[in-house]
Scaffold this active site. Structure first.
Site, PDB file in Angstrom:
ATOM      1  CD  GLU A 164      -2.456   1.232   2.581  1.00  0.00           C
ATOM      2  OE1 GLU A 164      -3.275   2.120   3.293  1.00  0.00           O
ATOM      3  OE2 GLU A 164      -2.511   0.106   3.693  1.00  0.00           O
ATOM      4  CD  GLU A 168      -4.196   7.632   4.688  1.00  0.00           C
ATOM      5  OE1 GLU A 168      -5.157   6.571   4.765  1.00  0.00           O
ATOM      6  OE2 GLU A 168      -3.382   7.329   5.255  1.00  0.00           O
TER       7      GLU A 168
END
Length: 371
Positions: A164, A168
């Site tokens: 990943e 964010e």
């Protein structure tokens, strides 16, 4: 303000188990049975759409229980026309010529030609995934974030075994962005791989370009074309010489999700800026929180040359599932369709493919997943 010109229904979790007699949990040590051979990204066995995006080959019945990952193609996605977004991912059959994105939860809207991601108290947040995978490349999302405590905007890549790479944007912190990196779902002990990048102009009011430049030996994060972070593979080596660096084909995902809610860990709530205020004037006025995405561009690198006339169509996992510490990623011409032929045929460049050495790690969900 987002105007709801197109609203997409939420495929509830129970609907994901349609066609299975019982929702059987799966993991690396307890793989799926032959009757429901595919382990979904949420850790449940099934068939059909369970065998597509997010299907974990290590926790499935066999590597080839999961359908091959559709290979990367250079593209710039804009969203004035949303006909290539499938509103219910459980209906996707692997046909990437029909759909570029699938909605895995929540609601989308057309907001003056932008893609609007919607969060309501009832829908649990919205997440979309590309139907094609990227195996190294440069991905840029041009977007406006949310601005409310407890609400997370995210633009990430995620592989079927939880490699990943994250951008964010937590809560009301509209002058900063965060980057993070995970390898096979392992959450680092001690120092994390997360960094905060400050000094942005209001990320809710202004579009910014957020870039993930993912190459075989390095990751570079950029904002509006300027490098803000470099993360090198050689800095991730453990004592055994294994690099904890993302190296498996990944989907691009964009989401808006609620971190500041009852049931979230206190650390998650704090990270998100507190609990969500469902009485916020913005929410009261529109009935939703939202983020806007103007475009997503993908420039493929790949770890093996793939020409425009190549017969290579997909990535598949190989190697020894029993040992599972040195799986391979092979560039294949196997079909990605659920109803397509499943056998391997001769590949351009030979059967050797590309070997990607990696350890298995713990397949843990991390904070960018909508659970």
């Amino acid at each position: 303000m987002i105007q709801s010109l197109l609203v997409v229904g939420l495929p509830v979790l129970l609907a994901m188990f349609a066609g299975t007699a019982k929702a059987t949990a799966c993991n690396v040590t307890s793989p799926c049975p032959a009757s429901a051979p595919c382990c979904s990204e949420f850790g449940f066995c099934g068939k059909g759409h369970f065998c597509l995006g997010g299907c974990n080959p290590f926790a499935s019945r066999a590597f080839d229980s999961c359908k091959p990952n559709p290979i990367c193609q250079d593209v710039t996605h804009t969203f004035a026309d949303q006909s290539r977004i499938l509103s219910n991912n459980t209906l996707f059959d692997g046909n990437t010529s029909a759909y570029d994105w699938v909605v895995e939860s929540g609601n989308i809207v057309n907001s003056d030609g932008d893609l609007g991601l919607v969060l309501t108290e009832a829908n649990g947040g919205t997440r979309l995934s590309t139907t094609r995978y990227v195996h190294y490349g440069t991905i840029t999302a041009r977007l406006k974030t949310g601005r409310w405590a407890g609400v997370i905007t995210a633009f990430i890549t995620m592989s079927d075994i939880k490699d990943e790479i994250d951008w964010e944007f937590p809560g009301a912190a509209v002058t900063e962005a965060q980057t993070n990196v995970f390898w096979q779902g392992v959450i680092p002990t001690g120092k994390t791989n997360g960094e905060t990048h400050k000094g942005l102009t209001d990320t809710f009011a202004n579009y910014h370009d957020y870039t993930i430049d993912w190459q075989p030996t390095s990751l570079t994060f950029l904002i509006d074309g300027k490098v803000v972070r470099t993360f090198n593979k050689d800095q991730t080596l453990d004592a055994a010489g294994v690099a904890h660096f993302p190296n498996t084909p990944s989907r691009v995902q964009i989401s808006l999700w609620p971190a500041g809610i009852a049931g979230s860990a206190q650390g998650t709530v704090d990270w998100a800026g507190g609990m969500i205020n469902w009485n916020d004037p913005d929410y009261k006025a529109t009935g939703q929180f939202y983020a806007r995405v103007k475009s997503v561009s993908i420039k493929c690198t790949n770890a093996q040359a793939v020409s425009a006339t190549s017969n290579i169509t997909s990535y598949i996992y190989g190697g020894d599932k029993a040992s599972s510490n040195t799986p391979t990623v092979i560039y294949s011409n196997r079909t990605t369709l659920l109803n397509g032929a499943g056998r391997m045929v001769a590949l351009q460049g030979g059967m050797g493919g590309l070997v990607v050495g990696m350890g298995l790690g713990l397949l843990l969900g991390v904070n960018a997943l909508l659970l």
